[in-house]
Each structure stands twice: as structure tokens, then as C-alpha cells.
Design an enzyme around this catalytic site. Structure first.
Site, mmCIF file in Angstrom:
data_model
loop_
_atom_site.group_PDB
_atom_site.id
_atom_site.type_symbol
_atom_site.label_atom_id
_atom_site.label_comp_id
_atom_site.label_asym_id
_atom_site.label_seq_id
_atom_site.Cartn_x
_atom_site.Cartn_y
_atom_site.Cartn_z
ATOM 1 N N GLY A 54 1.203 -0.867 -0.003
ATOM 2 C CA GLY A 54 0.023 -0.267 0.313
ATOM 3 C C GLY A 54 0.620 0.835 -0.357
ATOM 4 C CB SER A 55 0.217 5.176 -1.906
ATOM 5 O OG SER A 55 0.277 4.396 -2.857
ATOM 6 N N GLY A 56 1.405 5.648 1.186
ATOM 7 C CA GLY A 56 1.284 6.070 2.654
ATOM 8 C C GLY A 56 2.786 6.054 2.965
ATOM 9 C CG HIS A 57 3.448 2.129 4.408
ATOM 10 N ND1 HIS A 57 3.135 2.467 5.599
ATOM 11 C CD2 HIS A 57 2.631 1.416 3.532
ATOM 12 C CE1 HIS A 57 1.612 2.107 5.955
ATOM 13 N NE2 HIS A 57 1.270 1.061 4.878
ATOM 14 C CG ASP A 110 -0.133 -7.051 0.569
ATOM 15 O OD1 ASP A 110 0.201 -6.441 -0.200
ATOM 16 O OD2 ASP A 110 -0.217 -6.772 1.059
ATOM 17 C CG HIS A 219 -1.638 -0.731 7.612
ATOM 18 N ND1 HIS A 219 -1.165 -1.274 7.582
ATOM 19 C CD2 HIS A 219 -0.757 0.029 6.563
ATOM 20 C CE1 HIS A 219 -0.270 -2.033 6.724
ATOM 21 N NE2 HIS A 219 0.010 -0.663 5.925
#
Lengths: 333, 333
Positions: A54-57, A110, A219
Site C-alpha cells: 500500500g501507499s502512505g509508507h 497482499d 495501519h
């Protein structure tokens, strides 16, 4: 929510455009808008190294594309798995015929999407093998290690796997090295504040002022315990105990130490914390062979810190020490 | 206030210990606890490059100590000038006999303390010359440029001055190059949230939810205008207009572009913003020769972004492109 964005539903696409424009030395587009690759990939004769998440990391995951690092990355929405199609296209972008090592983290989405992508890759004649990172000691007990999440230890797994591939290891060799890397890794995080996904517009969990959450996930997955906030010193003891209870380290053992901020924690605090951790390791006779301190694996603007230790042997040291260049990790010696 | 600290009055000392332990390749202690130097400094025959400033802006200032970068840094309390004694000891740590270029930002405390330190340095036979960064277009009108503050443009001034010194320029040559660098730099910041100094325990200024402050300083100094928060696109236009009204850029002009987060802004948003800026420069025929995007000059956990443009000529390009290694900026090509 005070953010630097255009359309909250379009932040991932918009950010990818920025990465592509800013860093042609690291990133090339592919036919799939959610897959970036190293410009030189696939590299003839070399096992391809792929991850996705996921993005945001940021800088995870795409920031670890680079020289002697990742060849291609499948990019998900914020805090969401990439699609099976993105994983498949990342395999294609990375495969030179020597096969692909998909080194990713243990999350339901994933796992499902990688499995689907692997079926299609097999049909297309691409050999893909996986290592599933599970370094977060807080996410399940030691007798259920297969349930544990992958967190910042993934970075060390990528570094080791990618170095093995660059040194000419075959696919089984790369997988063996990356598996050993993550088997030798243990991580734990502490969260001090929440974060806001732009498309949601409000925090998806809450940490009260004066509290910290030990074992929190990247998350906001619930941790082991919410406690009054501790000093850096006490926090270091608490977190190190969790790691060492799970992976005892004998006197003379060498380790790699990765301390990552979760996004908003000032860098000076990461160094205050580093000094506390190194002191305790030194007291136990454990030697820090190489350390990484900074914002390596974040969760948007969360405050907090993760601690990752990787137990080293001669092979892992050699691979860890190999020079590498990427946005998130550059190592010249 | 959820922080990773021990004693709020001791955060600078504690962080320095962490930096020293973590990065012996970049940092050596000196007799002054508030001065760190590059281990190889003073480097025989080379002009010493020194800066100093308040803490809380990490990786600035000490993170730019390194190879072909700064030789010594005087370290202040959070958001406060280092003492005159610290500047003097930084001069001593950096001087090989070829003199010292003190390249710092235009703040009252720094100006006073550098002046006092220079008097003592002169008495001790150390030649010190200065360049005072004043790149923040928002902090005073163009006819009072000497009142403007130094902000992220300082990093480009250090890079240029340090490269000149590494290439064997004498003291006047280094000062000339660094002065040209900052004369060709313009910056502006936008703040989206405040920050909390640990020893104070509450934010020292306030930005309301849904608002942004254009022209805010690195310590919350009031900006030009508080407005409803804009899209990344509109923010880029607004900020670029301020810069270009002050320093017009003709078609074909090459620039260095530095976009820095203020601490808590997610890195993906910096890239969304980067794409907007690059697009507008390209439309005007301005070419981005080199770009830096990341948390280069922060203000603890503030949200926001700074934009810095440096107009390049052949000399500045050559110096900018020189390889360099430091915690905050590493450039291999």
C-alpha cells in the site's frame, strides 16, 4: 485535514507522477500505471527483485527501487494491497529470464493478490518465488509466527535479497538469503498519534494525548498495550525486551539496527531513542554492525517509532554491506 | 505532547549523543559539547566550512556535515542561536590555516553571536569571512532584502560553498561562490500546522484546521497571509508567483529546485507538489537541472512545505554537481 493534495481520491497517481518526473535515475514507468521499475530492469541474467504494498509508507515501497535494490514495485492505494494485475506486471518488468523473487509483507490482501499473480506468471513462463516478511513480534505469539505482519524488517529483507541477486545468486539462492534475513529480523512499533487517509478525511484510529500504543501496526492495527507515555529510555527498554524475548542475542552477536520514524516524529527524537537502544545492546555485549536511523517506513503523519534488529552472520554481513543506491537507502561503503 | 524524549530540557544533548554514536563516519565530538565536526576536519589546505543554528530543523544543520560538505557546526537550543563560544569553537575545529567561511542564516541571535565569535577568532589568528543567507522572499520586501531571513536556501549555499572549498578555492573564492549561490536563491514556505517545543509543552503558534499560512517562517514567524487551504496545484502557483515576482527566470534558464517538508507532511505529498512546480517551470521554459525533494530543513513536526529555486550558471552547476556525502544530502553523480 491540512494536506498538500489535489483530489483526495487521486493522491497515489499524482504522487507517482512526481516521483517519475523528479527521479528518472531511479524510476521508469511501465504499461501499468501502478507499477514502477528501475530504468535498467530487467537486468540480463539477474534475478528480478519485486515487492508491492500500500501507499502512505513512503519511502516504502517504491523508494527502495534502485541500484542493487528493487527492480520493480506494485503500488497499492493508501494502506491497501496492490492488485494481482499490478503484481503480475511488476514480475514481468523485473524478469530477465532468471526468475523473480517477490519479497513482501504478510497481509491478507497482499497474500491473495501475490498468489493470483503467481498463477498467471507461471502460465506466462515466469518463475516466481516468494518470501513473506513476518518480523512484527507484537502481531502474534511466537508459536503463531506465520500470523505475524511484515513491517520495517522488509527493508532489510529487500537489501539482502537484492544484494544476493546483484552478486549473481540464482533464484533459490536469492530466496534463501532473503528468507534468512527475515527469519533473523524482529521488529516492534510504538505509536504516539494517529494519521488521516486523505480520502477518508478523519483519523481511522485514536491515540489519546499522554498515551502510547505498544505493538501498533503500520495501519493502526491494535497493539499489545496502551500505556501512559514513557520516557525514551523506558520506551527503549520496553521495546527491546519484546524483541529480545522473542530472539535472544548472545554476547558477541553482531546485528543490523533499523530505527524508523512513523512520519511525524522529529528526527532528533529518533536519535535520542537510538542512543538508548545502542547503550542497552552494548551492555549486553551485542555489537551494532550497521545502523539505519530515519524515516524508512512511515505511516503518513503518524508519530511513533519502530525498532528492528537483524541478527547477522558472515553471509548477511557481506550482503548488507554491498553498496546500494535508492531514494530511501543509499550506501556507499 | 506525545514525544520520544527523556528530559525536555535536555533533548539537544541527548540527540547529539545519538548522532555521535550512530554516525562516526560523519561526526566527531569536540571539546565544546555544542560543536560537532567532520572527523577529518580540519582538512589541510582547505578552507573550513562552518555553519550554526538552532536545533529542531533536522537534518539541518548538523546533518550537512560530511565529505565535500560542512566541516563543523555550532548547535543551538531548539529554535535558538548557538552561543558565540560555540561558533568560535566551530571555527577552530574547521580551520586548517586556510581560513573559515561561516555560511549562516539571517537571524538576530546568529548575527550577534557570529560577530562576537569573529572578533575572538581574529584575536586567535583565524581568518573568518561570512555569507548571511536571506533567501526567504516572504520575510521582507525586495527593497529591504537585508532584513530577509535565511531558510532552506542555506542548504544550497552550503553545498556550493563546500564544493568550492573542496575544489581548492581560497577563502575569498569560497565566499564569492557561496554569496552568488544565496543571491541566486529565493524561497517561500507554507505552514499547515504548528509544532511543540518539548521544553514549552504546547504549540507556540496556531494554524486553524482548513487554513494555511503563506510565508510562514521556520519558527512560526508570521507569514504574509492566512488563507483557506488550497489544492496542491493552487499552492504551487501561489508560491511560485512569489518567487518569480522577486527573481524572474527567463526561458532557457536552468535552476536547482529544493522542496522541503517541514517535518510531518507525508513524503508522497511533497512529490504531488513537486509535479505541480515542475510543470509550471517547464511551461515557462525553465529547466530543472537538479532537484531535491524531501525533509531537508524541518521545524519539528510542523506540516507544510518550502519551495527554493536557485538560478544556475556554469560555475554554480559545476559546484552543485560535485559528489557529496552527508546524512542530509548524498549525491553520487
Amino acid at each position: 485535514m491540512n494536506r498538500i493534495i489535489n483530489d483526495p481520491d487521486h493522491v497515489v497517481e499524482d504522487a507517482i507522477q512526481g516521483y517519475l518526473k523528479a527521479h528518472p535515475e531511479y524510476f521508469a514507468a511501465t504499461d501499468n500505471a501502478r507499477v514502477l521499475k528501475y530504468p535498467a530492469a530487467p537486468i540480463a541474467g539477474k534475478v528480478g527483485i519485486v515487492t508491492g504494498g500500500g501507499s502512505g509508507h513512503e519511502p516504502a515501497f517504491l523508494g527502495y527501487i534502485g541500484k542493487n535494490m528493487l527492480d520493480a514495485v506494485a503500488i497499492g492505494e493508501i494502506f491497501s494491497s496492490p492488485t494481482a494485475g499490478a503484481f503480475l506486471d511488476a514480475f514481468k518488468a523485473a524478469d530477465s529470464g532468471a526468475g523473480v523473487a517477490c519479497l513482501y509483507g504478510n497481509y491478507a490482501g497482499d497474500n491473495m493478490n501475490v498468489k493470483m499473480a503467481m498463477k498467471k506468471a507461471a502460465a506466462a513462463g515466469i518463475a516466481v518465488k516468494t518470501v513473506v516478511a513476518n518480523d512484527d513480534v507484537a502481531s502474534a505469539p511466537a508459536n503463531e509466527i506465520e500470523k505475524r505482519r511484515g513491517v520495517a524488517g522488509e527493508i532489510l529483507m529487500w537489501k539482502i535479497g537484492a544484494a544476493a541477486a546483484a552478486q549473481g545468486y540464482d533464484l533459490d539462492g536469492v530466496i534463501g538469503a532473503a528468507q534468512k534475513a527475515i527469519d533473523n529480523c524482529r521488529s516492534i512499533g510504538v505509536g504516539l498519534s494517529s494519521c488521516t487517509i486523505p480520502a477518508v478525511g478523519k483519523p481511522n484510529f485514536h491515540i489519546a494525548d499522554g498515551k502510547m500504543e505498544i505493538g501498533i501496526g503500520h495501519h493502526g492495527e491494535p497493539g499489545i498495550e496502551v500505556s501512559p507515555i514513557q520516557s525514551a529510555s523506558a520506551m527503549a527498554s520496553t521495546m527491546l525486551d519484546f524483541v529480545l524475548n522473542d530472539m535472544p542475542l548472545g554476547k558477541g552477536q553482531e546485528v543490523a539496527l533499523l530505527i524508523s520514524g512513523l512520519g511525524a516524529t522529529p528526527v532528533m527524537e529518533l536519535y535520542i531513542y537510538y542512543a538508548e537502544i545502542e547503550k542497552r545492546l552494548t551492555e549486553r555485549g551485542v555489537k551494532v554492525h550497521r545502523r539505519y536511523v530515519g524515516n524508512y517506513f512511515t505511516s503518513l503523519e503518524m508519530m511513533g517509532v519502530t525498532l528492528t534488529l537483524m541478527k547477522l552472520d558472515t553471509q548477511l554481513k557481506t550482503l548488507l554491506d554491498m553498496p546500494a543506491h535508492s531514494l530511501g537507502l543509499t550506501q556507499v561503503e
